[in-house]
Write an enzyme that holds these catalytic residues in place. Structure first.
Site, PDB file in Angstrom:
ATOM      1  CG  ASN A  22      -2.214  -0.776   0.955  1.00 33.29           C
ATOM      2  OD1 ASN A  22      -3.063  -0.355   0.173  1.00 33.29           O
ATOM      3  ND2 ASN A  22      -2.339  -1.934   1.591  1.00 33.29           N
ATOM      4  CB  ILE A  97      -3.019   0.000  18.974  1.00 39.16           C
ATOM      5  CG1 ILE A  97      -3.607  -1.232  18.269  1.00 39.16           C
ATOM      6  CG2 ILE A  97      -4.130   0.936  19.445  1.00 39.16           C
ATOM      7  CD1 ILE A  97      -4.463  -2.097  19.150  1.00 39.16           C
ATOM      8  CG  LEU A  98      -0.786   5.197  16.040  1.00 41.21           C
ATOM      9  CD1 LEU A  98      -1.279   6.006  14.837  1.00 41.21           C
ATOM     10  CD2 LEU A  98       0.687   5.496  16.330  1.00 41.21           C
ATOM     11  CG  ASN A 112      -5.991   1.696   9.364  1.00 41.72           C
ATOM     12  OD1 ASN A 112      -4.888   1.355   8.920  1.00 41.72           O
ATOM     13  ND2 ASN A 112      -6.775   0.844  10.011  1.00 41.72           N
ATOM     14  CG  HIS A 114      -9.581  -3.157   8.940  1.00 38.71           C
ATOM     15  ND1 HIS A 114      -8.631  -3.578   9.854  1.00 38.71           N
ATOM     16  CD2 HIS A 114     -10.596  -4.055   9.020  1.00 38.71           C
ATOM     17  CE1 HIS A 114      -9.053  -4.673  10.451  1.00 38.71           C
ATOM     18  NE2 HIS A 114     -10.237  -4.989   9.971  1.00 38.71           N
TER      19      HIS A 114
HETATM   20  C1  GAR Z   1      -3.160  -4.842   4.111  1.00 34.05           C
HETATM   21  O1  GAR Z   1      -4.034  -5.853   3.684  1.00 34.05           O
HETATM   22  C2  GAR Z   1      -3.868  -3.965   5.127  1.00 34.05           C
HETATM   23  O2  GAR Z   1      -5.218  -3.792   4.874  1.00 34.05           O
HETATM   24  C3  GAR Z   1      -3.659  -4.745   6.392  1.00 34.05           C
HETATM   25  O3  GAR Z   1      -2.347  -5.244   6.302  1.00 34.05           O
HETATM   26  C4  GAR Z   1      -1.998  -5.434   4.935  1.00 34.05           C
HETATM   27  C5  GAR Z   1      -0.704  -4.719   4.682  1.00 34.05           C
HETATM   28  O4  GAR Z   1      -0.212  -4.973   3.403  1.00 34.05           O
HETATM   29  N1  GAR Z   1      -3.846  -3.909   7.539  1.00 34.05           N
HETATM   30  C6  GAR Z   1      -4.330  -4.335   8.693  1.00 34.05           C
HETATM   31  O5  GAR Z   1      -4.657  -5.486   8.895  1.00 34.05           O
HETATM   32  C7  GAR Z   1      -4.442  -3.275   9.759  1.00 34.05           C
HETATM   33  N2  GAR Z   1      -5.167  -3.771  10.867  1.00 34.05           N
HETATM   34  P1  GAR Z   1       0.939  -4.077   2.774  1.00 34.05           P
HETATM   35  O6  GAR Z   1       2.063  -4.004   3.811  1.00 34.05           O
HETATM   36  O7  GAR Z   1       1.380  -4.839   1.560  1.00 34.05           O
HETATM   37  O8  GAR Z   1       0.386  -2.729   2.448  1.00 34.05           O
END
Ligand code: GAR
Length: 194
Positions: A22, A97-98, A112, A114
């Site tokens: 991301n 968690i902030l 964020n 999710h």
């Molecule tokens: C993503 O799927 C994001 O939505 C999730 O972690 C992954 C990170 O992928 N986030 C969470 O679960 C937050 N609670 P990336 O490092 O390739 O962006």
């Protein structure tokens, strides 16, 4: 959404913990024509986060804070954010968690991503829980961060169909693709005066 109107190319920090797909995608977006953000800083709680390699390649300032002493690290992060005149924070796979105090200081300016259709499946292991409940759809959400976990105002969501033979891995891969489309869209939605 009026809170950012008038701000040109908002100075943005991305917080990561792992792969950083991301993050990479947001860098690509920030370099596109008329992008409303500029990525000035990457913060990671994990020195081995793959995303840091990309940050270094792209010469984006990056810092590691392990969050062992949360108070101290958050104080240092707030300082560096201030020093770099950061106006927007995008959490991108950031698994810490902030604190309420930190969030208060950046109220309405932390986003964020999710990997579920919030308010369903807040927290961890979303794909596993979706599959064990035999849900027909899952998806992803971009939301503002408030002091309650995964509970802030929703900006955009995208539904993804769950397939019969999905595993957490195959489902997460399909959802991640949608996250990459949704995050820039959500940023445009809140920042660009339409
Ligand atoms: C993503 O799927 C994001 O939505 C999730 O972690 C992954 C990170 O992928 N986030 C969470 O679960 C937050 N609670 P990336 O490092 O390739 O962006």
């Amino acid at each position: 959404m009026k809170r950012f109107l008038g701000s040109n190319r908002l100075r943005t920090a991305i917080f990561i913990s792992g792969t950083g797909s991301n993050f990479k995608n947001l860098v690509r977006f920030s370099l596109s024509k008329n992008a409303p953000i500029k990525i000035n800083l990457v913060i990671s709680n994990n020195s081995k986060a793959k995303g840091l390699v990309f940050a270094k390649q792209k010469k984006i300032k990056n810092k590691i804070y392990r969050f062992k002493n949360v108070n101290k690290d958050e104080k240092n992060i707030l300082n560096i954010l201030k020093k770099n005149n950061i106006k927007l924070i995008c959490l991108a796979g950031f698994m810490k968690i902030l604190s309420k105090n930190f969030i208060k200081k950046f109220q309405g300016k932390i986003l964020n991503v999710h990997p579920s259709l919030l308010p369903k499946y807040k927290g961890l292991n979303t794909h596993k829980r979706v599959l064990s409940n035999n849900d027909k759809f899952s998806g992803c959400t971009i939301h503002f961060v408030n002091s309650k976990l995964d509970s802030g105002e929703i900006i955009l969501q995208k539904k993804v169909k769950v397939k019969k033979n999905d595993t957490p891995k195959t489902l997460s891969k399909r959802i991640l693709k949608q996250e990459h489309i949704l995050y820039p869209k959500a940023i445009k939605k809140i920042l660009v005066n339409l």
